[in-house]
Design a protein around this motif. Structure first.
Motif, PDB file in Angstrom:
ATOM      1  N   SER A  86       0.823  -1.202   0.000  1.00 59.96           N
ATOM      2  CA  SER A  86       0.000   0.000   0.000  1.00 59.96           C
ATOM      3  C   SER A  86       0.861   1.257   0.000  1.00 59.96           C
ATOM      4  O   SER A  86       0.590   2.221  -0.730  1.00 59.96           O
ATOM      5  CB  SER A  86      -0.928  -0.007   1.221  1.00 59.96           C
ATOM      6  N   TYR A  87       1.904   1.273   0.810  1.00 57.75           N
ATOM      7  CA  TYR A  87       2.793   2.431   0.891  1.00 57.75           C
ATOM      8  C   TYR A  87       3.494   2.679  -0.447  1.00 57.75           C
ATOM      9  O   TYR A  87       3.569   3.820  -0.941  1.00 57.75           O
ATOM     10  CB  TYR A  87       3.830   2.206   1.993  1.00 57.75           C
ATOM     11  N   LYS A 110       2.594   1.775  -3.458  1.00 59.88           N
ATOM     12  CA  LYS A 110       1.659   2.253  -4.480  1.00 59.88           C
ATOM     13  C   LYS A 110       1.354   3.738  -4.303  1.00 59.88           C
ATOM     14  O   LYS A 110       1.284   4.499  -5.281  1.00 59.88           O
ATOM     15  CB  LYS A 110       0.361   1.439  -4.411  1.00 59.88           C
ATOM     16  N   LYS A 111       1.187   4.134  -3.050  1.00 62.60           N
ATOM     17  CA  LYS A 111       0.848   5.528  -2.769  1.00 62.60           C
ATOM     18  C   LYS A 111       1.984   6.463  -3.153  1.00 62.60           C
ATOM     19  O   LYS A 111       1.751   7.603  -3.577  1.00 62.60           O
ATOM     20  CB  LYS A 111       0.504   5.678  -1.294  1.00 62.60           C
ATOM     21  N   HIS A 112       3.230   5.973  -3.022  1.00 65.68           N
ATOM     22  CA  HIS A 112       4.385   6.826  -3.273  1.00 65.68           C
ATOM     23  C   HIS A 112       5.159   6.387  -4.514  1.00 65.68           C
ATOM     24  O   HIS A 112       6.360   6.652  -4.632  1.00 65.68           O
ATOM     25  CB  HIS A 112       5.320   6.817  -2.052  1.00 65.68           C
ATOM     26  N   GLN A 113       4.466   5.741  -5.449  1.00 68.52           N
ATOM     27  CA  GLN A 113       5.137   5.260  -6.658  1.00 68.52           C
ATOM     28  C   GLN A 113       5.615   6.413  -7.528  1.00 68.52           C
ATOM     29  O   GLN A 113       6.636   6.302  -8.224  1.00 68.52           O
ATOM     30  CB  GLN A 113       4.194   4.340  -7.442  1.00 68.52           C
ATOM     31  N   SER A 128       5.114   5.960   7.133  1.00 64.82           N
ATOM     32  CA  SER A 128       3.857   5.295   6.786  1.00 64.82           C
ATOM     33  C   SER A 128       2.680   6.064   7.356  1.00 64.82           C
ATOM     34  O   SER A 128       2.744   6.601   8.453  1.00 64.82           O
ATOM     35  CB  SER A 128       3.845   3.868   7.351  1.00 64.82           C
ATOM     36  N   ASP A 129       1.594   6.122   6.595  1.00 62.98           N
ATOM     37  CA  ASP A 129       0.392   6.805   7.052  1.00 62.98           C
ATOM     38  C   ASP A 129      -0.481   5.910   7.915  1.00 62.98           C
ATOM     39  O   ASP A 129      -1.505   6.343   8.424  1.00 62.98           O
ATOM     40  CB  ASP A 129      -0.430   7.274   5.842  1.00 62.98           C
TER      41      ASP A 129
END
Length: 695
Positions: free
Chosen positions: A575-576, A578-581, A673-674
């Motif tokens: 998830s992390y 993908k969010k910061h790709q 991480s969020d």
């Protein structure tokens, strides 16, 4: 042979009987359909909950996302690295998934169809030479071979390989019988396509096919030479079209060919998927203690009967050997063109060549490779068994041969079943009792020519067949029923209970060695139990267990064969990333193909495997890494947790890459991480790299 019995035996073993031209008995087609139905159940029951190989699942998924990946057989849709096999099986599964969507059933449907077609083709080929009863026995034996059931429920390429080889052998026999060129060309094309499924393994039976055609064909020697020359051209074209096409694409515009040492398909053919499988090395381990020994036991003539492979393939090998020798003797001085002898030589050569290759291989030797033995064993049991039965009834000097073969079969089945503690303990005594009663019936009703005695003889023969296949059937049923299947899921599928100590076979324990494969579990759920070991790169990859979360694929689920992601990779990490790709082509770069495949299946994004399946691929260099980072195509590299290995584990290449990443990259911290869960693994570190870091 006495003059009184010679005519009877000549009738029992005719030179070239056109069996298919005689009226088929009423039971023949229903029996074949029943066997096919049984096989369909074994190969597809609970298939959506079956473990597939995430290595091939990832490549199929990538092929649905990129036609370039589909053609090259790339592990990732970004086309950094291919799998270590030619792509034909992946192409077939990929086309199915492009049409019907990506999922377990969509991927496996063509494999199940190919498996059922193999049974049908073997039945037809045996029937033409030995008759309907022999064909039914051959089909049943093939359908119930335990390792065949296990591999036909998996997305490894062996199912398609066996289908193509059996098709080639059947067409070769048709060419011998008819003298026509087209079946011979079809046979060559099938073996060439088998080569494009698993390279040199597709050629193992070719010497037997060549010998039978040269010796038994009715054509003149000049015509045979011309036909063989044309067949050789067909074989070469169908074998090397893919490798030739790959070589025409500049290296900078194609993915690195996984399993090779120089990024070329020709090196893969001659090395890792060639002599390396037999002699060891080339990423294949070596000797009894390397890849081959760990998966299937020490190399040697007795390997097929050891604790790992015995329950997978050996049940009927002794009977097949007796049937082969007996059948050849019964053919006696038959004409050179005798089709009965030609078929015995072809299927006997098939069996002997595969047996010796697998038994003596010093390189990687997975138990499921032995599924290629099954068609030869099945054909000999059916065809040779019927010849022995006819001789048993017509010549007193042969009255002991068939009972000997059946008795040895029952005793060996009891030995195999007694190797398993507490598993179906009633079965081995039952096999012995039923076989003993069947043998008594054979002797009592041996001379029955009609009426009740003949029917009772048929019942005795049927009882002997049931006793002979009861053990394999129990092992086979354990796979779809989940009642004691061995092995490590889709990565190294096996049937039956755990009996061996090989880390890749049934009962495998800890790992070790670079040949140890990655995990493959149903859907994306981590199984509740299983065994784990080391990945090719040394990471703590899983065999049938691992970490990672996702939905199990059924009709709509994604990611068949996905599962744990190697060294602690988690859904939070995916998830992390993908969010910061940030527009990068690849989500992440990891050391080995096991971890990359599981991440690809879980994320549905391209992930780089820097050093391939065995850790020996030199796909990632420092210059290549800098280029990808500078172009913004890659931002994240995962190191540590055993995943920083690379070629040779401690080579200067991997050390150079690792040192540069650690010096210039920024480690992703928990605070980045969020979510409340860390994207990091306790054993691995993910580094962020940006174009500004390249200097």
């Amino acid at each position: 042979m006495t003059s009184a019995t010679e005519p009877q035996l000549r009738t029992a073993v005719p030179p070239s009987p056109p069996q298919e031209e005689t009226a088929a008995p009423r039971w023949s087609l229903p029996v074949l359909l029943a066997i096919l139905a049984l096989a369909a159940v074994l190969y597809s029951w609970n298939l959506s909950g079956s473990s597939l190989n995430s290595f091939y699942s990832a490549a199929v998924l990538s092929g649905t996302q990129s036609w370039k990946a589909w053609f090259f057989g790339s592990l990732d849709a970004g086309n950094f690295l291919t799998v270590d096999k030619p792509p034909l099986a992946l192409m077939v599964m990929g086309l199915s998934c492009r049409v019907f969507g990506y999922g377990t059933w969509q991927m496996m449907a063509p494999m199940v169809v190919a498996a059922l077609a193999t049974i049908w083709i073997l039945h037809a080929s045996v029937k033409r030479v030995f008759g309907h009863a022999a064909a039914a026995v051959a089909a049943l034996v093939l359908a119930l071979t335990p390792i065949t059931v296990a591999i036909n429920r998996d997305n490894n390429p062996d199912t398609l390989l066996v289908f193509l080889m059996v098709s080639g052998a059947a067409l070769a026999l048709r060419a011998v019988r008819s003298g026509r060129l087209l079946p011979l060309l079809g046979s060559a094309a099938c073996f060439g396509l088998a080569f494009n499924t698993k390279m040199l393994q597709g050629y193992i039976a070719l010497p037997a096919v060549f010998a039978v055609y040269v010796y038994a064909s009715r054509l003149g020697w000049r015509k045979k030479a011309v036909n063989l020359a044309l067949a050789t051209v067909a074989l070469a074209v169908s074998s090397f079209w893919w490798a030739a096409a790959v070589s025409l694409v500049p290296a900078s515009r194609r993915p690195y060919i996984g399993g090779s040492t120089d990024g070329t398909a020709w090196n893969l053919i001659m090395g890792y998927n060639g002599l390396g499988r037999i002699l060891g090395g080339e990423g294949n381990g070596g000797g009894g203690g390397g890849g081959g020994g760990g998966f299937s036991g020490t190399a040697g003539l007795g390997r097929m009967f050891n604790d790992i492979l015995g329950g997978q393939i050996s049940w009927l090998i002794p009977f097949a050997g007796i049937a082969l020798v007996g059948g050849l003797v019964l053919c006696g001085r038959a004409p050179r063109t005798d089709l009965t002898r030609a078929a015995l030589v072809l299927w006997g050569g098939w069996t002997a060549l595969h047996y010796l290759t697998f038994a003596l291989a010093e390189g990687t030797m997975h138990p499921y490779y032995t599924t290629a033995l099954a068609p030869g064993v099945a054909a000999l049991c059916g065809g040779g068994g019927v010849l022995l039965l006819r001789a048993f009834r017509t010549d007193r000097r042969w009255v002991w041969v068939l009972p000997l073969g059946l008795g040895v079969t029952a005793v060996w089945a009891a030995v195999l079943l007694r190797r398993v503690s507490g598993w179906n303990t009633w079965l081995w005594p039952s096999v012995l009792v039923v076989m003993a009663l069947a043998l008594v019936g054979l002797f009592v009703f041996r001379s029955g020519a009609s009426g009740l005695r003949l029917r009772l003889l048929a019942v005795s023969v049927a009882a002997a067949v049931v006793a002979a296949v009861a053990g394999p059937a129990a092992y086979a049923w354990s796979v779809p029923s989940g009642s004691g299947g061995g092995g490590m899921g889709g990565t190294n599928p096996t049937a039956g209970p755990s009996t061996g100590s090989g880390f890749g076979g049934p009962g495998g324990g800890g790992a070790g060695g670079r040949g140890f494969p990655g995990g493959g579990f149903p859907g994306r759920e981590a199984p509740s139990s299983g065994q784990s070991g080391q990945a090719p790169d040394g990471s703590s990859g899983s065999g049938s267990s691992g970490s990672g979360t996702s939905a199990r694929p059924g009709g709509t689920g994604r990611a068949p064969g996905g599962g744990g992601m190697g060294a602690g990779a988690s859904s939070e990490l995916v998830s992390y990333l993908k969010k910061h790709q940030d527009g990068a082509k690849w989500l992440l770069a990891v050391s080995g193909s096991q971890s990359a495949a599981q991440l690809i299946v879980s994320s549905e994004e391209p992930v780089i495997s820097m050093w391939g399946w065995s850790g020996s691929d030199k796909a990632m260099t420092l210059a290549k890494l800098k280029e990808l980072v500078e172009k913004g195509e890659l931002h994240y590299v995962q190191l540590g947790g055993g995943m920083g290995g690379g070629p040779g584990g401690d080579s200067s290449l991997s050390s150079e890459v690792t040192a540069w990443v650690q010096k210039h990259g920024t480690a992703v911290q928990d605070s980045d991480s969020d979510s409340n869960s860390s994207p990091q693994s306790s054993q691995a570190t993910v580094y962020r790299l940006d174009p500004s870091d390249v200097g």
